[in-house]
Design a protein around this motif. Structure first.
Motif, PDB file in Angstrom:
ATOM      1  N   PRO A  68       0.803  -1.096  -0.029  1.00 10.09           N
ATOM      2  CA  PRO A  68       0.036  -0.122  -0.045  1.00 10.09           C
ATOM      3  C   PRO A  68       0.768   1.214  -0.098  1.00 10.09           C
ATOM      4  N   SER A  69       0.302   2.521  -0.495  1.00  7.07           N
ATOM      5  CA  SER A  69       1.286   3.578  -0.848  1.00  7.07           C
ATOM      6  C   SER A  69       1.006   4.408   0.481  1.00  7.07           C
ATOM      7  N   ASP A  70       0.249   4.062   1.342  1.00  4.89           N
ATOM      8  CA  ASP A  70      -0.069   5.007   2.538  1.00  4.89           C
ATOM      9  C   ASP A  70       0.377   4.395   3.978  1.00  4.89           C
ATOM     10  N   HIS A  71       1.349   3.571   3.692  1.00  3.47           N
ATOM     11  CA  HIS A  71       1.747   3.167   5.387  1.00  3.47           C
ATOM     12  C   HIS A  71       3.254   3.587   5.738  1.00  3.47           C
ATOM     13  N   VAL A  72       3.279   3.309   7.069  1.00  2.00           N
ATOM     14  CA  VAL A  72       4.678   3.992   7.423  1.00  2.00           C
ATOM     15  C   VAL A  72       5.447   3.032   7.888  1.00  2.00           C
ATOM     16  N   ILE A  73       6.791   2.420   7.469  1.00  2.14           N
ATOM     17  CA  ILE A  73       7.544   1.485   7.838  1.00  2.14           C
ATOM     18  C   ILE A  73       8.926   2.438   8.394  1.00  2.14           C
ATOM     19  N   ALA A  74       8.983   2.380   9.742  1.00  2.00           N
ATOM     20  CA  ALA A  74      10.289   3.132  10.306  1.00  2.00           C
ATOM     21  C   ALA A  74      11.537   2.312  10.097  1.00  2.00           C
ATOM     22  N   ASP A  75      11.514   1.173  10.433  1.00  2.00           N
ATOM     23  CA  ASP A  75      12.806   0.293  10.189  1.00  2.00           C
ATOM     24  C   ASP A  75      12.727  -0.606   8.631  1.00  2.00           C
ATOM     25  N   VAL A  76      13.184   0.013   7.717  1.00  5.24           N
ATOM     26  CA  VAL A  76      13.326  -0.508   6.608  1.00  5.24           C
ATOM     27  C   VAL A  76      14.313  -1.433   6.423  1.00  5.24           C
ATOM     28  N   ASP A  77      15.605  -1.474   7.136  1.00  3.05           N
ATOM     29  CA  ASP A  77      16.217  -2.600   7.085  1.00  3.05           C
ATOM     30  C   ASP A  77      15.611  -3.867   7.610  1.00  3.05           C
ATOM     31  N   ALA A  78      14.720  -3.706   8.667  1.00  5.45           N
ATOM     32  CA  ALA A  78      14.207  -4.879   9.121  1.00  5.45           C
ATOM     33  C   ALA A  78      13.104  -5.496   8.088  1.00  5.45           C
ATOM     34  N   PHE A  79      12.521  -4.727   7.247  1.00  6.14           N
ATOM     35  CA  PHE A  79      11.552  -4.915   6.105  1.00  6.14           C
ATOM     36  C   PHE A  79      12.341  -5.715   5.123  1.00  6.14           C
ATOM     37  N   HIS A  80      13.502  -5.126   4.799  1.00  5.72           N
ATOM     38  CA  HIS A  80      14.612  -5.624   3.729  1.00  5.72           C
ATOM     39  C   HIS A  80      14.747  -7.315   3.966  1.00  5.72           C
ATOM     40  N   ALA A  81      15.229  -7.404   5.416  1.00  2.17           N
ATOM     41  CA  ALA A  81      15.504  -8.477   5.976  1.00  2.17           C
ATOM     42  C   ALA A  81      14.412  -9.490   5.889  1.00  2.17           C
ATOM     43  N   ALA A  82      12.998  -9.171   6.158  1.00  2.00           N
ATOM     44  CA  ALA A  82      11.868  -9.808   6.143  1.00  2.00           C
ATOM     45  C   ALA A  82      11.817 -10.188   4.596  1.00  2.00           C
ATOM     46  N   ILE A  83      11.972  -9.566   3.709  1.00  2.00           N
ATOM     47  CA  ILE A  83      11.831  -9.701   2.213  1.00  2.00           C
ATOM     48  C   ILE A  83      12.861 -10.817   2.036  1.00  2.00           C
ATOM     49  N   TRP A 137       5.244 -20.257  -3.210  1.00  2.00           N
ATOM     50  CA  TRP A 137       4.582 -19.803  -2.094  1.00  2.00           C
ATOM     51  C   TRP A 137       4.115 -18.397  -2.302  1.00  2.00           C
ATOM     52  N   LEU A 138       3.066 -18.160  -1.503  1.00  2.00           N
ATOM     53  CA  LEU A 138       2.388 -16.911  -1.374  1.00  2.00           C
ATOM     54  C   LEU A 138       2.961 -16.259  -0.125  1.00  2.00           C
ATOM     55  N   ALA A 139       3.539 -15.061  -0.085  1.00  2.00           N
ATOM     56  CA  ALA A 139       3.849 -14.592   1.390  1.00  2.00           C
ATOM     57  C   ALA A 139       3.349 -13.535   1.819  1.00  2.00           C
ATOM     58  N   THR A 140       3.012 -13.291   2.817  1.00  2.00           N
ATOM     59  CA  THR A 140       2.470 -12.165   3.515  1.00  2.00           C
ATOM     60  C   THR A 140       3.608 -11.780   4.848  1.00  2.00           C
ATOM     61  N   PHE A 141       3.317 -10.496   5.110  1.00  2.00           N
ATOM     62  CA  PHE A 141       4.301 -10.048   6.420  1.00  2.00           C
ATOM     63  C   PHE A 141       3.348  -9.674   7.673  1.00  2.00           C
ATOM     64  N   VAL A 184       5.821 -13.965   7.340  1.00  2.00           N
ATOM     65  CA  VAL A 184       7.210 -13.529   7.850  1.00  2.00           C
ATOM     66  C   VAL A 184       6.906 -12.472   8.984  1.00  2.00           C
ATOM     67  N   PRO A 185       6.806 -13.114  10.375  1.00  2.00           N
ATOM     68  CA  PRO A 185       6.581 -12.017  11.444  1.00  2.00           C
ATOM     69  C   PRO A 185       7.559 -10.936  11.515  1.00  2.00           C
ATOM     70  N   VAL A 186       7.332  -9.788  11.716  1.00  2.00           N
ATOM     71  CA  VAL A 186       8.382  -8.582  11.595  1.00  2.00           C
ATOM     72  C   VAL A 186       7.919  -7.547  12.390  1.00  2.00           C
ATOM     73  N   ALA A 187       8.890  -7.047  13.136  1.00  2.00           N
ATOM     74  CA  ALA A 187       8.633  -5.831  13.853  1.00  2.00           C
ATOM     75  C   ALA A 187       9.603  -4.740  13.127  1.00  2.00           C
ATOM     76  N   MET A 188       8.764  -3.768  12.566  1.00  2.00           N
ATOM     77  CA  MET A 188       9.695  -2.719  11.597  1.00  2.00           C
ATOM     78  C   MET A 188       9.095  -1.436  11.615  1.00  2.00           C
ATOM     79  N   GLY A 189       8.311  -1.078  12.761  1.00  2.00           N
ATOM     80  CA  GLY A 189       7.772   0.055  13.093  1.00  2.00           C
ATOM     81  C   GLY A 189       6.601   0.758  12.128  1.00  2.00           C
ATOM     82  N   TRP A 190       5.717  -0.357  11.750  1.00  2.00           N
ATOM     83  CA  TRP A 190       4.751  -0.487  10.880  1.00  2.00           C
ATOM     84  C   TRP A 190       3.476   0.387  11.342  1.00  2.00           C
TER      85      TRP A 190
END
Length: 352
Positions: A114-129, A140-144, A264-270
């Motif tokens: 989505p274009s209207d979300h905040v992710i404060a920890d982009v490094d954590a997001f990239h690691a989850a990807i 597989w189909l993946a979600t976060f 993928v469970p992730v804490a990324m300041g979302w």
């Protein structure tokens, strides 16, 4: 995986954002506004996928916003490889189908955001990807799953199942927006996450899932793209064909039905910045707990969120826990904690 295909970002920018009225309106929804930083939500989303592992994004937007989207992406040097302009909204599943077709419909991984979300920890997001990518390449189909910190009733939840690989689990089940007691139980259980609406899968696997679980949607999306009008990067799907698509979310149409769905469970300041209260919660406050932007005078005021547009001055004295927003000819005043009630205002204005 140096030989892996670049991930194609798919940015969904079709929302109207009425929960942040009066600043957000259909002609300029919240993704096109600078709410949390100097750049807009759309620009911040595009910046999250800069780098060699990502291709240029595909953006799905309302045709009315085409010029604004192009201008904002140019501002972050993130020109879209395709700007798909929906003739009407049909929810997320058909929008993603258009993007998957535009991506070539092959084995390329697409990252839906989505274009209207905040992710404060982009490094954590990239690691989850990166954690999800090997399974995604296998089909597989993946979600976060967002690490929850409150019994939130405004989000869908995901029950996290058995471990598949390091950091990646099978989805046990998706849970609809729950009542308060159920949300509290899920938070306490420790095996649930918020559904943040971010997905990673191969384009062909998503289209294949649609062919099984929502074939009418796939046919409508394919025909509308076959007959689309193209102007440079802009793609205008055929309106008549696209109108035949059922309107449904990706969760209902595909994710809740497909057999191989990972989380993928992730804490990324979302945050989905879904209300003025949510914006206050993620913003930096002054020593009195206030978040003020624009021409604001706050005297003996505490824990307020106040915003004003240029040319509008807002002054507060001796108040606390208020949300005050002045935009155009409209002024919003309501207590903090009740910003979800803006929908009552929108409904009342529609009746008038």
């Amino acid at each position: 995986m140096p030989d892996a295909k670049p991930i194609i970002p798919v940015i969904l920018s079709g929302g109207s954002g009425t929960r942040l009225w009066p600043l957000s309106r259909p002609e300029q929804p919240k993704q096109l506004l600078a709410l949390t930083a100097e750049e807009t939500m759309l620009q911040l989303t595009a910046r999250r996928t800069a780098g060699a592992q990502f291709a240029k994004p595909i953006v799905v937007a309302n045709a009315f916003h085409a010029g604004q989207v192009e201008e904002q992406l140019a501002g972050v040097e993130s020109f879209a490889q395709a700007l798909i302009l929906e003739p009407m909204g049909r929810n997320t599943a058909p929008a993603i189908a258009l993007a998957a077709i535009a991506a070539g419909g092959g084995s390329d991984p697409i990252l839906v955001m989505p274009s209207d979300h905040v992710i404060a920890d982009v490094d954590a997001f990239h690691a989850a990807i990166q954690a999800a990518l090997p399974l995604v390449q296998e089909g597989w189909l993946a979600t976060f799953g967002i690490a929850p910190d409150a019994p939130e009733t405004g989000y869908g939840w995901i029950q996290v199942g058995d471990k598949l690989t390091e950091g990646v689990h099978r989805v046990e089940k998706f849970v609809e927006k729950p009542p308060r007691d159920k949300a509290e139980a899920m938070l306490a259980s420790g095996d649930h996450a918020w559904n943040g609406g971010i997905f990673l899968f191969r384009a062909d696997m998503y289209l294949g899932a649609l062919s099984v679980y929502a074939p009418e949607m796939l046919v409508a999306a394919q025909l509308s793209m076959d007959k689309a009008r193209r102007e440079g990067a802009r793609i205008y799907p055929d309106a008549e064909e696209f109108a035949a698509s059922p309107a449904n979310s990706i969760d209902y149409a595909v994710m809740e039905k497909a057999p191989r769905v990972a989380v993928v469970p992730v804490a990324m300041g979302w945050s989905d910045v879904g209300s003025w209260d949510a914006l206050h919660a993620i913003s930096e406050c002054d020593i009195h707990g206030n978040v003020c932007r624009g021409d604001v005078v706050a005297i003996e005021a505490e824990n307020c969120l106040v915003r004003s547009e240029p040319g509008k001055r807002v002054a507060l004295v001796g108040v606390h826990d208020l949300i005050v927003v002045a935009s155009g000819d409209d002024i919003l005043v309501l207590p903090r904690g009740r910003s979800q009630d803006i929908k009552k205002i929108i409904e009342a204005m529609k009746k008038d």
